[in-house]
Design a protein around this motif. Structure first.
Motif, PDB file in Angstrom:
ATOM      1  N   GLU A 233       0.807  -1.218   0.000  1.00 63.01           N
ATOM      2  CA  GLU A 233       0.000   0.000   0.000  1.00 63.01           C
ATOM      3  C   GLU A 233       0.843   1.273   0.000  1.00 63.01           C
ATOM      4  OE1 GLU A 233      -4.171   1.521   2.074  1.00 63.01           O
ATOM      5  OE2 GLU A 233      -3.128  -0.256   2.825  1.00 63.01           O
ATOM      6  N   THR A 236       0.974   3.343  -3.025  1.00 64.21           N
ATOM      7  CA  THR A 236      -0.159   4.220  -3.311  1.00 64.21           C
ATOM      8  C   THR A 236      -0.111   5.489  -2.467  1.00 64.21           C
ATOM      9  OG1 THR A 236      -1.702   3.376  -1.616  1.00 64.21           O
ATOM     10  CG2 THR A 236      -1.523   2.123  -3.680  1.00 64.21           C
ATOM     11  N   ARG A 237       0.896   5.617  -1.624  1.00 64.81           N
ATOM     12  CA  ARG A 237       0.900   6.695  -0.637  1.00 64.81           C
ATOM     13  C   ARG A 237       2.066   7.665  -0.753  1.00 64.81           C
ATOM     14  NH1 ARG A 237      -0.581   2.912   4.596  1.00 64.81           N
ATOM     15  NH2 ARG A 237      -2.788   2.680   4.126  1.00 64.81           N
ATOM     16  N   ARG A 290      -6.377  -5.028  -5.293  1.00 65.06           N
ATOM     17  CA  ARG A 290      -5.107  -4.625  -5.884  1.00 65.06           C
ATOM     18  C   ARG A 290      -5.311  -3.904  -7.219  1.00 65.06           C
ATOM     19  NH1 ARG A 290      -2.982  -5.253  -1.278  1.00 65.06           N
ATOM     20  NH2 ARG A 290      -1.414  -6.876  -0.862  1.00 65.06           N
ATOM     21  N   TRP A 293      -6.566   0.141  -6.506  1.00 68.11           N
ATOM     22  CA  TRP A 293      -5.655   1.145  -5.965  1.00 68.11           C
ATOM     23  C   TRP A 293      -4.988   1.962  -7.072  1.00 68.11           C
ATOM     24  CZ3 TRP A 293      -2.712  -2.149  -1.755  1.00 68.11           C
ATOM     25  CH2 TRP A 293      -3.552  -2.314  -0.654  1.00 68.11           C
TER      26      TRP A 293
END
Length: 457
Positions: A233, A236-237, A290, A293
């Motif tokens: 994740e 995505t950040r 998945r 995202w």
């Protein structure tokens, strides 16, 4: 700030970082982010009272932490007394490994995310090994030191500039060690190059290159547990270097960063972020999370660091594209260069041929420059494993220093300086690769700190 309010703040900061709010990791170049008034005494060269036996506790024994338990169990003078993990299966697995070896079963803690705090209340723990998802590193390290114990944290040390300062402040206030466990500094090649540098083989140092290039898309299939369940994740950040320390740690030690030189500023840029989305489309159903995202972290991030003494360092991160593993591990001086992956060397003076050609016969150089620590412990390190022995050697050295009243090879300032490249690279990427100042976590003590020596034990 009260103890309760501080902990609430840290928890909120961790959640914000985990939520990937760009503003949280791409802060302005304010003075508060770059400097801080000392709240305690510097811990450069910190020596704590000798310990006949080092009583060890673990937080997190999933993948990395379980290996740490196994390796620590082989080290004389280390006693494992407690283990904490929220996943009961891996908690019991570690306990069984120890009892199967004939060792005493450690106390186990696993009820809820804050179970580690109950463990920290014990008075029979000297050091705590923290191998948890990144968002927990800072709060757990701080709580560990405030409980009167030394903290040893997996990489990275923390996620934001503010967290780095909080950890540094806590180490200085408590006079406790907080070492980020950069295992690559204990690899045979990295130790040998450090020895070469200290003996002046490359002349005056000019430039270094470091990387973490490791195709890890397969971790996206780890959904409930293991590293990929939380690490995926982060793509995505944060668009920057998510994991800078493996290559940067050794190069920093070659260059005496925080011990005669320090990072001054950086500039960073990322390639398009294409590989993770393409992999998800190929490997998961269209409706799978998945595929929902938005992967923003560039497949390749390149960051350039300038030091106060004028040296340059290139740091790269790529865990997405299909290519061979590399940490680069390049150091260039006025007399020549060493480059890793594959290992090779070229020297103007002192080499075995023209510097226009690479010398790839490393046996010759191992024979002349193998680090004394590897000469003494290398066979045992390889036998006990962990990335070719570097993990075991790191733990052995940690316990040795604590038992013999010697300063650790890496301190809290190293961990903060190497880790802060991640949030600052994201800040630079978000602002057209503008240069970003790097905090001096030593508060000026880098100018008088002694370089890391070549130790024999």
């Amino acid at each position: 700030m009260t103890q309760i309010n501080r902990r609430h703040f840290l928890k909120a900061a961790g959640v914000a970082a985990a939520a990937g709010v760009v503003a949280g990791c791409a802060q302005s170049n304010s003075n508060s982010a770059l400097s801080s008034s000392p709240k305690g005494k510097s811990v450069i060269g910190l020596v704590v009272p000798k310990m006949d036996v080092v009583r060890v506790a673990f937080i997190g024994v999933g993948q990395r932490g379980y290996g740490h338990v196994k390796r620590m169990s082989h080290i004389e003078g280390a006693e494992i007394v407690a283990i904490c993990d929220t996943h009961n299966e891996v908690l019991e697995r570690s306990a069984k490994f120890l009892t199967d070896k004939g060792l005493q079963k450690p106390a186990l803690y696993g009820t809820g995310e804050l179970a580690y705090k109950e463990m920290l209340e014990r008075e029979d723990i000297d050091i705590v090994i923290i191998s948890t998802p990144w968002k927990w590193h800072a709060p757990m390290a701080i709580d560990t030191m405030e409980s009167g114990k030394h903290a040893f944290v997996e990489v990275p040390l923390a996620l934001t500039v503010e967290e780095m300062w909080q950890i540094v402040d806590t180490a200085e206030c408590t006079q406790k060690n907080c070492m980020m466990m950069e295992n690559v500094n204990y690899g045979r090649d990295e130790l040998m190059v450090l020895n070469m540098v200290r003996q002046g083989l490359f002349g005056e140092l000019l430039h270094g290159e470091a990387a973490y290039i490791h195709e890890l898309r397969w971790q996206m299939k780890e959904l409930e547990h293991k590293t990929g369940s939380w690490r995926t994740e982060w793509h995505t950040r944060r668009d920057g270097n998510l994991y800078p320390t493996h290559g940067l740690g050794p190069v920093s030690q070659y260059m005496n960063i925080n011990r005669g030189d320090r990072f001054d500023y950086l500039t960073s840029m990322s390639s398009p972020a294409l590989g993770r989305a393409a992999y998800a489309q190929r490997e998961f159903p269209k409706t799978h999370q998945r595929n929902q995202w938005n992967y923003i972290c560039g497949d390749m991030n390149t960051t350039m660091i300038k030091t106060v003494n004028g040296r340059s360092i290139v740091v790269q991160h790529d865990t997405t594209t299909p290519r061979p593993y590399s940490r680069h591990n390049l150091i260039q001086g006025t007399n020549g260069v060493f480059a890793g992956f594959p290992n090779r060397i070229a020297l103007e003076q002192g080499g075995r041929g023209s510097f226009h050609d690479w010398d790839e016969n490393m046996d010759y150089w191992y024979g002349k420059y193998d680090h004394p620590l590897w000469v003494k412990m290398g066979e045992e390190a390889e036998r006990n494993g962990g990335h070719g022995g570097m993990d075991f050697l790191m733990f052995w050295r940690m316990i040795y220093c604590l038992r013999n009243g010697e300063p650790l090879d890496q301190d809290v300032y190293d961990g903060a300086a190497w880790s802060v490249i991640s949030p600052l690279s994201a800040q630079s990427v978000a602002n057209r690769s503008e240069s970003v100042s790097i905090p001096d976590f030593t508060r000026g003590h880098w100018q008088t700190a002694k370089p890391l020596g070549i130790v024999g034990a």
